[in-house]
Design a protein around this motif. Structure first.
Motif, PDB file in Angstrom:
ATOM      1  N   PRO A   1       0.702  -1.122   0.100  1.00 34.99           N
ATOM      2  CA  PRO A   1      -0.157   0.107  -0.077  1.00 34.99           C
ATOM      3  C   PRO A   1       0.860   1.210  -0.087  1.00 34.99           C
ATOM      4  O   PRO A   1       1.713   1.191   1.054  1.00 34.99           O
ATOM      5  N   ARG A   2       0.691   2.142  -0.940  1.00 32.60           N
ATOM      6  CA  ARG A   2       1.405   3.303  -1.111  1.00 32.60           C
ATOM      7  C   ARG A   2       0.824   4.587  -0.817  1.00 32.60           C
ATOM      8  O   ARG A   2       1.480   5.647  -0.416  1.00 32.60           O
ATOM      9  N   ASN A   3      -0.345   4.680  -0.912  1.00 33.26           N
ATOM     10  CA  ASN A   3      -1.158   5.992  -0.350  1.00 33.26           C
ATOM     11  C   ASN A   3      -1.274   6.208   0.937  1.00 33.26           C
ATOM     12  O   ASN A   3      -2.450   5.863   1.400  1.00 33.26           O
ATOM     13  N   VAL A   4      -0.486   6.393   1.512  1.00 26.62           N
ATOM     14  CA  VAL A   4      -0.340   6.270   3.059  1.00 26.62           C
ATOM     15  C   VAL A   4       0.245   7.367   3.723  1.00 26.62           C
ATOM     16  O   VAL A   4       1.048   8.007   3.157  1.00 26.62           O
ATOM     17  N   THR A   5      -0.425   8.145   4.397  1.00 24.01           N
ATOM     18  CA  THR A   5      -0.023   9.573   5.302  1.00 24.01           C
ATOM     19  C   THR A   5       0.331   9.292   6.637  1.00 24.01           C
ATOM     20  O   THR A   5      -0.438   8.774   7.506  1.00 24.01           O
ATOM     21  N   VAL A   6       1.611   9.524   7.175  1.00 22.55           N
ATOM     22  CA  VAL A   6       1.993   9.117   8.462  1.00 22.55           C
ATOM     23  C   VAL A   6       2.508  10.458   9.083  1.00 22.55           C
ATOM     24  O   VAL A   6       3.477  10.946   8.712  1.00 22.55           O
ATOM     25  N   ASN A   7       1.896  11.320   9.947  1.00 26.62           N
ATOM     26  CA  ASN A   7       2.114  12.399  10.672  1.00 26.62           C
ATOM     27  C   ASN A   7       2.789  12.477  11.937  1.00 26.62           C
ATOM     28  O   ASN A   7       3.107  13.355  12.609  1.00 26.62           O
ATOM     29  N   THR A   8       3.142  11.095  12.421  1.00 24.44           N
ATOM     30  CA  THR A   8       3.981  11.104  13.477  1.00 24.44           C
ATOM     31  C   THR A   8       4.999   9.944  13.391  1.00 24.44           C
ATOM     32  O   THR A   8       4.543   8.788  12.879  1.00 24.44           O
ATOM     33  N   PRO A   9       6.136  10.004  13.651  1.00 23.58           N
ATOM     34  CA  PRO A   9       6.957   8.807  13.381  1.00 23.58           C
ATOM     35  C   PRO A   9       6.820   7.736  14.403  1.00 23.58           C
ATOM     36  O   PRO A   9       7.196   6.604  14.061  1.00 23.58           O
ATOM     37  N   ARG A  10       6.035   7.767  15.458  1.00 20.57           N
ATOM     38  CA  ARG A  10       5.860   6.755  16.413  1.00 20.57           C
ATOM     39  C   ARG A  10       4.491   7.107  16.874  1.00 20.57           C
ATOM     40  O   ARG A  10       4.084   8.418  17.264  1.00 20.57           O
ATOM     41  N   LEU A  11       3.585   6.169  17.209  1.00 26.50           N
ATOM     42  CA  LEU A  11       2.313   6.515  18.002  1.00 26.50           C
ATOM     43  C   LEU A  11       2.581   7.073  19.127  1.00 26.50           C
ATOM     44  O   LEU A  11       3.379   6.754  20.088  1.00 26.50           O
ATOM     45  N   PRO A  12       1.866   8.121  19.542  1.00 28.97           N
ATOM     46  CA  PRO A  12       2.015   8.858  20.885  1.00 28.97           C
ATOM     47  C   PRO A  12       1.878   7.792  21.984  1.00 28.97           C
ATOM     48  O   PRO A  12       0.820   7.001  21.959  1.00 28.97           O
ATOM     49  N   ALA A  13       2.423   8.118  22.966  1.00 31.24           N
ATOM     50  CA  ALA A  13       2.475   7.074  24.406  1.00 31.24           C
ATOM     51  C   ALA A  13       1.027   6.915  24.866  1.00 31.24           C
ATOM     52  O   ALA A  13       0.682   6.138  25.624  1.00 31.24           O
TER      53      ALA A  13
ATOM     54  N   GLN B   1      -5.263  -7.560  16.025  1.00 30.87           N
ATOM     55  CA  GLN B   1      -4.184  -8.367  15.940  1.00 30.87           C
ATOM     56  C   GLN B   1      -2.942  -7.657  15.848  1.00 30.87           C
ATOM     57  O   GLN B   1      -1.810  -8.240  16.194  1.00 30.87           O
ATOM     58  N   THR B   2      -2.907  -6.562  15.443  1.00 31.07           N
ATOM     59  CA  THR B   2      -1.613  -5.585  15.645  1.00 31.07           C
ATOM     60  C   THR B   2      -1.109  -5.324  17.097  1.00 31.07           C
ATOM     61  O   THR B   2       0.077  -5.143  17.022  1.00 31.07           O
ATOM     62  N   GLY B   3      -1.865  -5.614  18.118  1.00 28.67           N
ATOM     63  CA  GLY B   3      -1.294  -5.465  19.443  1.00 28.67           C
ATOM     64  C   GLY B   3      -0.995  -3.930  19.669  1.00 28.67           C
ATOM     65  O   GLY B   3      -0.574  -3.890  20.851  1.00 28.67           O
ATOM     66  N   ARG B   4      -1.335  -3.144  18.947  1.00 27.10           N
ATOM     67  CA  ARG B   4      -1.004  -1.775  19.170  1.00 27.10           C
ATOM     68  C   ARG B   4      -1.817  -0.916  19.978  1.00 27.10           C
ATOM     69  O   ARG B   4      -1.809  -0.010  20.724  1.00 27.10           O
ATOM     70  N   PHE B   5      -3.333  -1.224  20.042  1.00 27.62           N
ATOM     71  CA  PHE B   5      -4.186  -0.557  20.815  1.00 27.62           C
ATOM     72  C   PHE B   5      -5.283  -1.518  21.618  1.00 27.62           C
ATOM     73  O   PHE B   5      -5.378  -2.474  21.225  1.00 27.62           O
TER      74      PHE B   5
END
Length: 218
Positions: A35-47, A81-85
């Motif tokens: 997937p290439r049409n991606v916008t990431v506005n933070t280098p890491r997810l805020p704590a 499944q990502t385990g991020r949240f």
């Protein structure tokens, strides 16, 4: 008189060996779809962004309720499944009680107090919007997913993705089958990974998984 020529034994063995050589499986070797049409506005997810509310999927008009539910289930399952949240969900009825409608597109004008209401009712730190931008439940399967992760306290878009996954694209088909291998559900005497290309639920799960792989790390 002999009319047949003798074939050297070495040549026979070489030919036999050629027929037994394994063929490269593109589901294991690629090329794969990224997937290439991606916008990431933070280098890491805020704590402090730990809990995410998933809004009901905003489907296309021509989609059946079952199809929308299928996509919604895939989104929730794969985000977990990502385990991020910690993931919480709002049902269409829940959202209707908040803003008077069962779903909301990520490109729609937001009710002025939506983020505040979601934060108050769910205790979440962010909200995930999901739109279906293309959908075909018949082979070749197609699904377009547009997602936005918005921090509730600031209204900042932390991450967004907008891609179409079409099984008619060989790289997408390879990636979907690779996803099936990763799940381990197709291991056995026969390779059944191709069934993901005929199963809308599993194909939606692949598309959601591929989209969430572009989330920023912790």
């Amino acid at each position: 008189m002999h009319f047949f020529r003798r074939t050297p034994l070495a040549l026979v063995l070489i030919c036999a060996g050629c027929s037994a050589l394994p063929h490269s499986d593109p589901a294991k070797s690629g090329p794969f779809f990224t997937p290439r049409n991606v916008t990431v506005n933070t280098p890491r997810l805020p704590a402090l962004v730990r809990r995410v509310t998933v809004l009901p999927v905003h489907g296309l008009r021509e989609m059946t309720e079952d199809s929308v539910n299928r996509v919604n289930e895939a989104v929730v399952t794969q985000l977990n499944q990502t385990g991020r949240f910690e993931v919480v969900t709002l049902t269409p009825d829940n959202l209707r009680s908040l803003i008077g409608q069962p779903s909301l597109g990520s490109a729609d004008a937001l009710p002025h107090d939506l983020l505040e209401k979601v934060k108050k009712t769910s205790g979440s730190d962010a909200v995930l919007f999901t739109d279906v931008t293309a959908y075909s439940p018949y082979p070749p399967l197609t699904i377009g997913l547009r997602m936005k992760l918005v921090e509730l306290s600031t209204g900042t878009i932390l991450w967004a993705a907008d891609n179409i996954f079409a099984a008619s694209d060989p790289s997408v088909a390879n990636s979907a089958r690779h996803f099936a291998f990763k799940l381990g559900s197709d291991r056995g005497p026969a390779d059944l990974s191709h069934t993901v290309l005929q199963n809308p639920s599993r194909f939606c799960a692949y598309a959601a998984d591929a989209t969430f792989e572009t989330l920023p790390p912790r």
